[in-house]
Design a protein around this motif. Structure first.
Motif, PDB file in Angstrom:
ATOM      1  N   UNK A   1      -0.580   6.749 -94.202  1.00  0.00           N
ATOM      2  CA  UNK A   1      -1.540   7.139 -95.244  1.00  0.00           C
ATOM      3  C   UNK A   1      -2.169   5.879 -95.810  1.00  0.00           C
ATOM      4  N   UNK A   2      -3.484   5.738 -95.609  1.00  0.00           N
ATOM      5  CA  UNK A   2      -4.211   4.548 -96.082  1.00  0.00           C
ATOM      6  C   UNK A   2      -5.399   4.931 -96.967  1.00  0.00           C
ATOM      7  N   UNK A   3      -5.487   6.228 -97.308  1.00  0.00           N
ATOM      8  CA  UNK A   3      -6.562   6.707 -98.166  1.00  0.00           C
ATOM      9  C   UNK A   3      -6.031   7.864 -99.004  1.00  0.00           C
TER      10      UNK A   3
ATOM     11  N   UNK B   1      -3.574  10.484 -93.660  1.00  0.00           N
ATOM     12  CA  UNK B   1      -2.247  10.397 -93.068  1.00  0.00           C
ATOM     13  C   UNK B   1      -1.363  11.611 -93.255  1.00  0.00           C
ATOM     14  N   UNK B   2      -1.979  12.774 -93.401  1.00  0.00           N
ATOM     15  CA  UNK B   2      -1.204  13.993 -93.621  1.00  0.00           C
ATOM     16  C   UNK B   2      -1.238  14.913 -92.406  1.00  0.00           C
ATOM     17  N   UNK B   3      -1.694  14.398 -91.271  1.00  0.00           N
ATOM     18  CA  UNK B   3      -1.704  15.181 -90.049  1.00  0.00           C
ATOM     19  C   UNK B   3      -2.944  16.018 -89.826  1.00  0.00           C
ATOM     20  N   UNK B   4      -3.950  15.859 -90.688  1.00  0.00           N
ATOM     21  CA  UNK B   4      -5.181  16.619 -90.501  1.00  0.00           C
ATOM     22  C   UNK B   4      -5.893  16.132 -89.238  1.00  0.00           C
ATOM     23  N   UNK B   5      -6.400  17.097 -88.456  1.00  0.00           N
ATOM     24  CA  UNK B   5      -7.114  16.763 -87.226  1.00  0.00           C
ATOM     25  C   UNK B   5      -8.606  17.010 -87.339  1.00  0.00           C
ATOM     26  N   UNK B   6      -9.022  17.582 -88.466  1.00  0.00           N
ATOM     27  CA  UNK B   6     -10.445  17.860 -88.660  1.00  0.00           C
ATOM     28  C   UNK B   6     -10.764  17.819 -90.149  1.00  0.00           C
ATOM     29  N   UNK B   7     -12.043  17.713 -90.456  1.00  0.00           N
ATOM     30  CA  UNK B   7     -12.483  17.750 -91.853  1.00  0.00           C
ATOM     31  C   UNK B   7     -12.171  19.122 -92.446  1.00  0.00           C
ATOM     32  N   UNK B   8     -12.336  20.179 -91.657  1.00  0.00           N
ATOM     33  CA  UNK B   8     -12.056  21.534 -92.152  1.00  0.00           C
ATOM     34  C   UNK B   8     -10.589  21.677 -92.568  1.00  0.00           C
ATOM     35  N   UNK B   9      -9.650  21.156 -91.762  1.00  0.00           N
ATOM     36  CA  UNK B   9      -8.225  21.198 -92.118  1.00  0.00           C
ATOM     37  C   UNK B   9      -7.976  20.402 -93.393  1.00  0.00           C
TER      38      UNK B   9
END
Length: 144
Positions: free
Chosen positions: A31-33, A90-98
């Motif tokens: 997580x960097x943001x 850094x939370x495992x999101x793979x898309x902007x929608x997620x």
């Protein structure tokens, strides 16, 4: 290092399981943001962070676990959030929608509405965000 640092706290989410996961992701370098609502700063009468500023990352037990340095700060509408941000969180999101679904769930939660003093609070594409990019500059010893 002994005693409290003379740094302002860097708080992620509210104390509990989510904060614990986010702090672990920061310490792991994943997580960097982080993204907050501009209205949170207004309600708290808090200045926006600035690049170069250092803060103490706080865990759910109120302990200072790391020193982080802000590298970038952007204020933008929710509708302009991009994949770089979703991945940087850094939370495992793979898309902007997620990413957006996860954040909207948090922002629409009871704790946030209470913190803002607005039980009807909702976000939309025009809701202004404060995006902080950061790096860990020091991990502090836990458990003296």
């Amino acid at each position: 290092m002994t005693g409290p640092l003379a740094l302002k706290p860097f708080l992620l989410a509210f104390p509990g399981p989510l904060r614990d996961r986010l702090v672990a992701a920061v310490l792991a370098g994943e997580k960097v943001a982080t993204t907050g609502l501009l209205v949170e700063y207004e309600v708290e009468k808090e200045d926006l962070p600035e690049a170069g500023e250092r803060s103490a990352l706080i865990d759910s037990d109120g302990r200072e676990v790391a020193v982080v340095e802000i590298t970038e700060v952007h204020v933008l509408p929710l509708g302009e959030a991009d994949l770089r941000l979703a991945l940087g969180e850094g939370e495992g999101y793979r898309s902007v929608a997620e990413w957006r679904a996860g954040h909207e769930s948090f922002w629409h939660g009871e704790e946030m509405r209470e913190a803002l003093g607005d039980p009807e609070f909702v976000v939309d594409d025009g809701t202004m965000l404060v995006v902080e990019w950061f790096r860990v500059v020091e991990v502090l010893r836990l458990g003296d």
